[in-house]
Design a protein around this motif. Structure first.
Motif, short mmCIF file in Angstrom:
data_model
loop_
_atom_site.label_atom_id
_atom_site.label_comp_id
_atom_site.label_asym_id
_atom_site.label_seq_id
_atom_site.Cartn_x
_atom_site.Cartn_y
_atom_site.Cartn_z
N ARG A 129 0.80 -1.23 0.00
CA ARG A 129 0.00 0.00 0.00
C ARG A 129 0.83 1.28 0.00
NH1 ARG A 129 -0.09 -1.84 5.36
NH2 ARG A 129 1.02 -0.30 6.61
N ASP A 130 2.12 1.21 0.40
CA ASP A 130 2.87 2.44 0.64
C ASP A 130 3.63 2.96 -0.57
OD1 ASP A 130 2.08 2.45 3.28
OD2 ASP A 130 3.78 1.20 3.92
N LEU A 131 3.96 2.08 -1.49
CA LEU A 131 4.92 2.46 -2.52
C LEU A 131 4.86 1.43 -3.64
CD1 LEU A 131 7.66 4.05 -3.24
CD2 LEU A 131 8.79 2.25 -1.95
N THR A 132 4.91 1.91 -4.89
CA THR A 132 4.99 0.99 -6.03
C THR A 132 6.43 0.91 -6.52
OG1 THR A 132 2.73 1.47 -6.78
CG2 THR A 132 4.27 0.60 -8.43
N VAL A 133 6.96 -0.29 -6.60
CA VAL A 133 8.25 -0.50 -7.25
C VAL A 133 7.99 -1.20 -8.58
CG1 VAL A 133 10.51 -1.61 -7.16
CG2 VAL A 133 9.51 -0.64 -5.07
N VAL A 134 8.34 -0.53 -9.69
CA VAL A 134 8.25 -1.17 -11.00
C VAL A 134 9.65 -1.67 -11.33
CG1 VAL A 134 7.85 -0.84 -13.47
CG2 VAL A 134 6.33 0.24 -11.80
N ALA A 135 9.77 -2.98 -11.51
CA ALA A 135 11.09 -3.58 -11.73
C ALA A 135 11.05 -4.48 -12.95
CB ALA A 135 11.51 -4.37 -10.50
N LYS A 143 15.33 -8.68 -6.58
CA LYS A 143 15.98 -7.79 -5.61
C LYS A 143 14.94 -6.90 -4.92
CE LYS A 143 20.51 -7.82 -7.81
NZ LYS A 143 21.62 -7.05 -8.38
N ALA A 144 13.93 -6.46 -5.70
CA ALA A 144 12.88 -5.63 -5.10
C ALA A 144 12.06 -6.42 -4.09
CB ALA A 144 11.98 -5.07 -6.21
N LEU A 145 11.81 -7.70 -4.41
CA LEU A 145 11.03 -8.54 -3.48
C LEU A 145 11.82 -8.75 -2.18
CD1 LEU A 145 9.53 -11.14 -5.98
CD2 LEU A 145 8.24 -9.46 -4.63
N GLU A 146 13.14 -8.92 -2.31
CA GLU A 146 13.99 -9.08 -1.12
C GLU A 146 13.97 -7.80 -0.29
OE1 GLU A 146 17.76 -10.83 -2.36
OE2 GLU A 146 18.58 -10.41 -0.34
N ALA A 147 14.07 -6.68 -0.98
CA ALA A 147 14.02 -5.39 -0.28
C ALA A 147 12.68 -5.22 0.44
CB ALA A 147 14.24 -4.24 -1.28
N GLY A 203 9.58 -5.49 7.74
CA GLY A 203 9.96 -5.52 9.14
C GLY A 203 9.97 -4.13 9.77
N GLU A 204 10.05 -3.11 8.90
CA GLU A 204 10.02 -1.72 9.40
C GLU A 204 8.64 -1.12 9.27
OE1 GLU A 204 13.01 0.58 7.36
OE2 GLU A 204 14.47 -1.06 7.42
N GLY A 205 7.69 -1.94 8.86
CA GLY A 205 6.32 -1.44 8.71
C GLY A 205 6.06 -0.73 7.41
N ILE A 206 6.99 -0.87 6.42
CA ILE A 206 6.77 -0.25 5.10
C ILE A 206 6.31 -1.34 4.14
CG2 ILE A 206 7.88 0.93 3.17
CD1 ILE A 206 9.83 2.13 5.29
N ASP A 207 5.18 -1.09 3.49
CA ASP A 207 4.52 -2.12 2.69
C ASP A 207 4.64 -1.78 1.21
OD1 ASP A 207 3.00 -4.31 2.05
OD2 ASP A 207 1.08 -3.33 2.50
N ILE A 208 5.48 -2.54 0.53
CA ILE A 208 5.80 -2.22 -0.87
C ILE A 208 5.01 -3.09 -1.84
CG2 ILE A 208 7.64 -2.42 -2.60
CD1 ILE A 208 9.59 -1.51 -0.63
N GLU A 209 4.54 -2.46 -2.93
CA GLU A 209 3.94 -3.22 -4.03
C GLU A 209 4.99 -3.37 -5.12
OE1 GLU A 209 -0.09 -3.31 -4.72
OE2 GLU A 209 0.01 -2.54 -6.78
N VAL A 210 5.22 -4.61 -5.55
CA VAL A 210 6.23 -4.85 -6.58
C VAL A 210 5.53 -5.25 -7.88
CG1 VAL A 210 8.25 -6.20 -7.29
CG2 VAL A 210 7.96 -5.53 -4.87
N VAL A 211 5.77 -4.45 -8.93
CA VAL A 211 5.21 -4.75 -10.25
C VAL A 211 6.34 -5.25 -11.15
CG1 VAL A 211 4.01 -3.82 -12.27
CG2 VAL A 211 3.47 -2.94 -9.98
N LEU A 247 8.79 4.04 -7.55
CA LEU A 247 10.23 3.80 -7.67
C LEU A 247 10.45 2.82 -8.83
CD1 LEU A 247 13.22 3.82 -6.56
CD2 LEU A 247 12.51 1.96 -5.04
N CYS A 248 11.29 3.20 -9.79
CA CYS A 248 11.60 2.31 -10.92
C CYS A 248 12.99 1.72 -10.71
CB CYS A 248 11.60 3.07 -12.24
SG CYS A 248 10.06 3.91 -12.58
N VAL A 249 13.10 0.42 -10.86
CA VAL A 249 14.39 -0.25 -10.64
C VAL A 249 14.73 -1.13 -11.84
CG1 VAL A 249 15.80 -1.59 -9.06
CG2 VAL A 249 13.82 -0.35 -8.19
#
Lengths: 342, 332
Positions: free
Chosen positions: B206-212, B219-223, B229-237, B261-263
């Motif tokens: 919910r917090d951030l979209t990572v397009v990879a 690597k984005a999934l590992e991140a 663990g820090e309470g930051i919930d990332i969406e990986v596309v 964030l684009c990676v």
């Protein structure tokens, strides 16, 4: 045309190949095609001067015997790849000049629906896989088409036309090598008109004859007078038989000459008027063929006049067809980039 | 009943796809340098030559330009070649045939032909092979209308997208990251396809979209795990296809998370990240952005030999963690 052969009688065996191989009617058709190419290109040039055709074009006037000589022994389903100087090849392989003019005029009735123009003229139904704007671009493609023919056992032969300029491109060398190691049914036809744009073969090419390069790829290298229809047709016939028998490729060097400049921007500074005049007056392929046809009693002056008149009418009808054909819709710009899936 | 699912490596999945394609259709054949008895530089074709013979697993001379042209010519006349470039870097030698011929032939001929050609490109850094064997050139080809360009990230997608590519009537360029070849994952038996032109949300957040793309998906999934663990919930596309790009999936994700964030591993400038960022800036998602878009891409340098320098050239997991954390917390 390749299927219809005359029986050879003993008294005919001293005649040149074409007169042994083809009927008088077929030979008159050859003359018709050579005129059709020349008048087509003159018509295209005239339309360009009048502003009816834009872009540029590369004329093969003076090279007609080469195009028709190579294509006459081929079957309708045999394939060719062609060059930026490819109008003659297209007509020789059986294209309709109406649809060629329409393409040059950028119309939807053109062979490429107005997307290709002179430099990409093609007629896939007649086996012409297309002219090419990249020097030597069509040579490996022809080898690929020949690979298909071999794998699918279609019995087809593929001809790759290219100019002398292409023989210094890497693609030429890579393609000849692969065709040879895989023994593919392909005929490499170098139409050597002496100049790659402005640079003469003497200045650009380390070997005297481009056919000499065949030795490096273990295939026959044949030199023919590209302005002599019979000589060209004989070489093509032999190469096609070799290809169909599974014996692999041949390199034919067809020595010829273009009367016009490289393209419409050419100022003709790299060759003399005398040189051009000599080829036009003494070695014109149509003139030479007409003389032979008359010698062998295949046509008379009246017959030649009839051919010229018929060609004139076909050209006029072709230009008219192109003029009245519809232009593409701007909304169709994105079509044909990808295959439309129904 | 669902097909049985096994663990296969990415390379095995590609090999299985090629074998299935050849079994199903006589027109399909493989071409490339040392793909026969050698098995391919990365053992992707492996022992296929023993099953299908040298006519269908064809070694070519070291002639990338000519070989690519032969593949184009075969494709346009009824065959279905799968052409392997030994390294994606060698696409530079075959560029004429890919860009001027394969991509444009259908268009130039007014739709009279199709070019059903598949080309495979082992790509990316991380093998110590230095500057001429480690590049990521997919955006070069992604710039060319007429081509389709895909980057499967998992064994499952590598098989399904290759089978989709073989069935596709147009030229499809497949960029396979070399470090993925040994990665294992679940792969169904038998024939299935994964559509070209569809991205996948491989982790909802919910917090951030990572397009990879490609290896950066992993690597984005590992991140994402670290940041969870820090309470930051990332969406990986996982973009999966770069041409034609699945814009809607990215737009929808950014409208949900409001941060992008684009990676990607390729050189950052003028790359996929620029395209994705601009696409979002032009879309209805722009108004939803709560922070500037961030790109993490390769350094503006050739890939170096030294392993530490090599790693520093492309985004690594800690880089993604740091960038995503800053973006999520509004530091940027």
């Amino acid at each position: 045309m390749a299927t219809a052969r005359k029986a050879i009688s003993p008294e005919q065996t001293n005649q040149p190949f074409a007169y042994r191989q083809y009927s008088p009617e077929q030979l008159r058709d050859v003359l018709y095609k050579m005129y059709l190419i020349r008048r087509f290109e003159e018509g295209a040039e005239d339309s360009y001067m009048r502003g009816l055709i834009h872009g540029t074009m590369h004329l093969s006037i003076g090279q007609e015997a080469s195009a028709v000589g190579i294509c006459t022994p081929l079957n309708e389903d045999d394939q060719i790849t062609s060059t930026h100087r490819g109008h003659g090849h297209c007509i020789a392989k059986g294209a309709d000049v109406k649809r060629m003019f329409a393409e040059f005029f950028g119309k939807t009735t053109g062979y490429c629906k107005g997307r290709g123009g002179s430099m990409h003229i093609a007629d896939v139904a007649k086996g012409n896989l297309g002219a090419n704007g990249i020097v030597a671009g069509g040579i490996p493609i022809a080898v690929g088409a020949a690979l298909s023919a071999k794998r699918m056992k279609t019995g087809k032969v593929v001809v790759s036309f290219f100019g002398d300029g292409a023989n210094n491109e890497g693609a030429f060398h890579e393609a000849l090598n692969m065709a040879s190691i895989w023994k593919l049914p392909v005929i490499f036809v170098c139409e050597n008109n002496g100049y790659g744009m402005s640079t003469s073969t003497e200045r650009s090419t380390a070997v005297k004859n481009i056919a000499d390069r065949a030795a490096a790829y273990s295939m026959p290298g044949v030199i023919v007078d590209g302005n002599n229809f019979s000589e060209v047709a004989e070489a093509s016939h032999i190469a096609a038989e070799r290809a169909r028998a599974g014996e692999g490729p041949t390199l034919i060097e067809s020595k010829t000459y273009r009367y016009r400049g490289h393209s419409k921007s050419d100022r003709n500074r790299y060759r003399t008027k005398e040189e051009i005049e000599d080829w036009m007056s003494n070695r014109d392929p149509i003139m030479l063929f007409e003389t032979e046809l008359k010698e062998f009693g295949i046509i008379d002056d009246k017959g030649i006049e009839a051919v010229r008149e018929a060609v004139k009418q076909e050209i006029a009808a072709g230009i008219e067809f192109a003029k009245v054909s519809p232009a593409p819709e701007l909304g169709d710009l994105g079509r044909y980039v990808y295959t439309e899936v129904a | 009943m669902d097909a049985a699912v096994r663990e296969l490596s990415y390379a095995q999945a590609i090999q299985e796809a090629m074998a299935l394609a050849m079994e199903a259709d006589d027109r399909v054949f493989l071409m490339g340098e040392d793909i026969g008895v050698y098995g391919g530089a990365f053992q992707v074709t492996g022992d296929l030559v023993e099953r299908f013979g040298t006519d269908r697993v064809m070694d070519t001379p070291i002639s990338e330009l000519g070989g690519a042209g032969v593949a184009v010519g075969a494709a346009v006349t009824g065959m279905r070649p799968i052409f392997e470039f030994q390294f994606s870097d060698f696409a530079t030698l075959g560029m004429e045939q890919i860009v001027n011929q394969a991509a444009k032939m259908r268009f130039m001929l007014g739709g009279e032909v199709s070019v059903p050609l598949v080309m495979r490109f082992p790509a990316g850094s991380g093998t110590g092979a230095a500057a001429q064997h480690s590049q990521s050139l997919e955006a070069w080809l992604g710039h060319v209308p007429g081509l389709k360009v895909i980057q499967p990230a998992t064994p499952h997608d590598a098989k399904g997208m290759l089978l989709a590519a073989v069935a596709d009537p147009d030229p499809v360029m497949i960029f396979e990251h070399k470090l993925l070849y040994k990665m294992k994952g679940p792969v169904p038996e038998g024939h299935y396809t994964v559509p070209i032109g569809k991205a996948e949300i491989c982790r909802a957040g919910r917090d951030l979209t990572v397009v990879a793309t490609s290896i950066m998906v992993h690597k984005a999934l590992e991140a994402a795990e670290t940041l969870a663990g820090e309470g930051i919930d990332i969406e990986v596309v996982d973009l999966r296809t770069i041409r034609p790009m699945d814009k809607q999936t990215v737009i929808d994700s950014v409208m949900k998370t409001s941060k992008l964030l684009c990676v990607y591993e390729a050189v950052k400038t003028l790359g996929i990240g620029a395209e994705v960022s601009a696409m979002i800036a032009e879309s209805e998602a722009f108004d939803y952005l709560d922070a500037p878009i961030v790109r993490l891409g390769g350094a503006e340098t050739p890939i170096p030999y030294n392993p530490d320098l090599e790693k520093a050239t492309v985004p690594q997991v800690p880089d993604i963690v740091a960038a995503a954390r800053d973006l999520a917390k509004g530091v940027r």
